[in-house]
Each structure stands twice: as C-alpha cells, then as structure tokens.
Scaffold this motif. Structure first.
Motif, short mmCIF file in Angstrom:
data_model
loop_
_atom_site.label_atom_id
_atom_site.label_comp_id
_atom_site.label_asym_id
_atom_site.label_seq_id
_atom_site.Cartn_x
_atom_site.Cartn_y
_atom_site.Cartn_z
N VAL A 236 -21.97 -70.59 -109.19
CA VAL A 236 -20.80 -71.45 -109.01
C VAL A 236 -20.15 -71.77 -110.36
O VAL A 236 -18.93 -71.69 -110.50
N ASP A 237 -20.95 -72.09 -111.36
CA ASP A 237 -20.41 -72.49 -112.65
C ASP A 237 -19.67 -71.34 -113.34
O ASP A 237 -18.56 -71.52 -113.83
N PHE A 238 -20.28 -70.17 -113.36
CA PHE A 238 -19.64 -69.05 -114.04
C PHE A 238 -18.29 -68.69 -113.40
O PHE A 238 -17.36 -68.33 -114.11
N LEU A 239 -18.19 -68.82 -112.09
CA LEU A 239 -16.95 -68.43 -111.43
C LEU A 239 -15.89 -69.52 -111.43
O LEU A 239 -14.70 -69.23 -111.57
N THR A 240 -16.29 -70.78 -111.29
CA THR A 240 -15.28 -71.84 -111.27
C THR A 240 -14.85 -72.24 -112.68
O THR A 240 -13.69 -72.62 -112.89
N ALA A 241 -15.74 -72.16 -113.67
CA ALA A 241 -15.39 -72.56 -115.04
C ALA A 241 -14.35 -71.63 -115.67
O ALA A 241 -13.76 -71.96 -116.68
N ARG A 242 -14.13 -70.47 -115.04
CA ARG A 242 -13.04 -69.60 -115.51
C ARG A 242 -11.69 -70.28 -115.30
O ARG A 242 -10.72 -69.96 -115.98
N ARG A 243 -11.63 -71.19 -114.34
CA ARG A 243 -10.39 -71.89 -114.04
C ARG A 243 -10.30 -73.23 -114.76
O ARG A 243 -9.25 -73.61 -115.24
N ALA A 244 -11.43 -73.96 -114.81
CA ALA A 244 -11.47 -75.26 -115.49
C ALA A 244 -12.92 -75.65 -115.76
O ALA A 244 -13.79 -75.41 -114.92
N THR B 278 -26.84 -79.81 -102.27
CA THR B 278 -25.63 -80.64 -102.31
C THR B 278 -24.97 -80.50 -103.68
O THR B 278 -25.60 -80.76 -104.70
N PHE B 279 -23.72 -80.07 -103.68
CA PHE B 279 -22.95 -79.90 -104.90
C PHE B 279 -22.12 -81.15 -105.13
O PHE B 279 -21.39 -81.59 -104.24
N ARG B 280 -22.20 -81.71 -106.33
CA ARG B 280 -21.40 -82.86 -106.74
C ARG B 280 -20.68 -82.44 -108.03
O ARG B 280 -21.21 -82.62 -109.12
N ILE B 281 -19.52 -81.85 -107.84
CA ILE B 281 -18.79 -81.27 -108.97
C ILE B 281 -17.39 -81.87 -109.00
O ILE B 281 -16.72 -81.95 -107.96
N ALA B 282 -16.97 -82.30 -110.18
CA ALA B 282 -15.61 -82.83 -110.36
C ALA B 282 -14.89 -82.01 -111.42
O ALA B 282 -15.46 -81.71 -112.47
N TYR B 283 -13.67 -81.65 -111.12
CA TYR B 283 -12.83 -80.91 -112.05
C TYR B 283 -11.66 -81.79 -112.47
O TYR B 283 -11.25 -82.69 -111.74
N PRO B 284 -11.10 -81.53 -113.63
CA PRO B 284 -9.98 -82.35 -114.11
C PRO B 284 -8.73 -82.15 -113.26
O PRO B 284 -8.60 -81.16 -112.55
N GLU B 285 -7.83 -83.11 -113.37
CA GLU B 285 -6.52 -82.98 -112.73
C GLU B 285 -5.76 -81.83 -113.40
O GLU B 285 -6.03 -81.50 -114.54
N GLY B 286 -4.85 -81.24 -112.68
CA GLY B 286 -4.02 -80.18 -113.24
C GLY B 286 -4.27 -78.86 -112.55
O GLY B 286 -5.11 -78.74 -111.65
N ASP B 287 -3.52 -77.85 -112.98
CA ASP B 287 -3.57 -76.54 -112.35
C ASP B 287 -4.96 -75.91 -112.39
O ASP B 287 -5.43 -75.36 -111.40
N GLY B 288 -5.63 -75.97 -113.55
CA GLY B 288 -6.95 -75.38 -113.67
C GLY B 288 -7.96 -76.05 -112.75
O GLY B 288 -8.73 -75.38 -112.05
N GLY B 289 -7.94 -77.39 -112.73
CA GLY B 289 -8.85 -78.13 -111.84
C GLY B 289 -8.55 -77.85 -110.38
O GLY B 289 -9.47 -77.71 -109.57
N ASP B 290 -7.26 -77.77 -110.06
CA ASP B 290 -6.87 -77.45 -108.68
C ASP B 290 -7.37 -76.06 -108.29
O ASP B 290 -7.87 -75.87 -107.17
N ALA B 291 -7.26 -75.12 -109.20
CA ALA B 291 -7.73 -73.75 -108.92
C ALA B 291 -9.25 -73.72 -108.74
O ALA B 291 -9.75 -73.05 -107.84
#
Length: 152
Positions: A69-77, A105-118
């Motif tokens: 999950v980290d390797f694939l989502t961190a490409r965006r944010a 159970t995944f508890r992951i938060a991404y920043p606001e903005g396009d990268g986080g949305d992606a």
C-alpha cells in the motif's frame, strides 16, 4: 551496460524466490531471529516484552500489506499518518491451536490537495489488490484462513 547475470545495470537486482531466517536460542523460552541481511528480532513465549511468534505472524501480515500500500500510494502523496493494525482470535479446537477472524485495519491519512486526493482515491483498490494477490504473507495464511480487511 549489463551485470554478470545479464541484467541491465540500471535495473534493481532480482529478488530471490527463496526466503529464510534463522532462530537461535538465548535461554529457555527466549530466542533471536536473524535474517540473511543480519537483522535480528528477539522472540519469546510472552513472559517479557519480546515479540511472541503469533505477534510476529501478525506483524508479518501488517508489514507485507503495508509495503504494498505504501509504495503505491506514496507515489501520489506522502501520508501524514500511516498505521496498520492486525488482530486475531487465538482458538484451540479439534484442529489444534490456530488463529481465526484475522482483521487488518488501515488508518492512513493523506494531506489535502491533488496528491492526497489521488492517494485516497486509489487506497481501496490497492488494499484490495494487496489482499487478493500481492501480499505474500497474508496470501499464504489465507490458503487456510480467511482474512478480512477494513479501511477505517
């Protein structure tokens, strides 16, 4: 330019298919697990703060799916927080001691903005792909035990 094995030098080395660890006894009920790269983890029966073998299994599930999950989502944010909890019920029945009702159970938060949305947009798909085919540890366990995943 290529390496001795014929792979282009700019490609990372292929991962070996063989996996191994070594466990050595420190004293009664206390062991040290060592991987081929020299990393160590203390293991015990649970009489102290060392990880137990069951906790290591749960940690293996969490670690394996987290890498996916980290390797694939961190490409965006980059995540603002990233925690994966794994729980299970230990039971003893006619099949012997085993775990059931494993929940990731995944508890992951991404920043606001396009990268986080992606990153948020692909998170459910990546979690599902990890569960269904990518995570070697949970896939191995699931051959005999179903694992539920929860995105919280």
């Amino acid at each position: 330019m290529s390496t001795e094995q014929g792979r282009p030098a700019d490609l990372p080395p292929e991962k070996p298919s063989h996996r191994s660890i070594s466990l050595g006894r420190r004293d009664k009920g206390h062991y040290t697990v060592t991987n081929p790269r020299g990393g160590t983890i203390p293991v015990s029966s649970g009489a102290n703060d060392d990880f137990t073998p069951v906790e290591l299994l749960l940690a293996g599930i969490a670690g394996c799916t987290s890498v996916d999950v980290d390797f694939l989502t961190a490409r965006r944010a980059e995540p603002e927080s990233f925690v994966v909890d794994v729980s299970a019920q230990k039971v003893a029945d006619e099949r012997g001691n085993h775990l059931q009702d494993i929940v990731v159970t995944f508890r992951i938060a991404y920043p606001e903005g396009d990268g986080g949305d992606a990153a948020r947009a692909i998170l459910p798909d990546i979690v599902q792909k990890s569960h269904d085919r990518l995570c070697t540890v949970s896939r191995t366990v699931m051959i005999g035990t179903d694992i539920s995943t929860v995105i919280a």
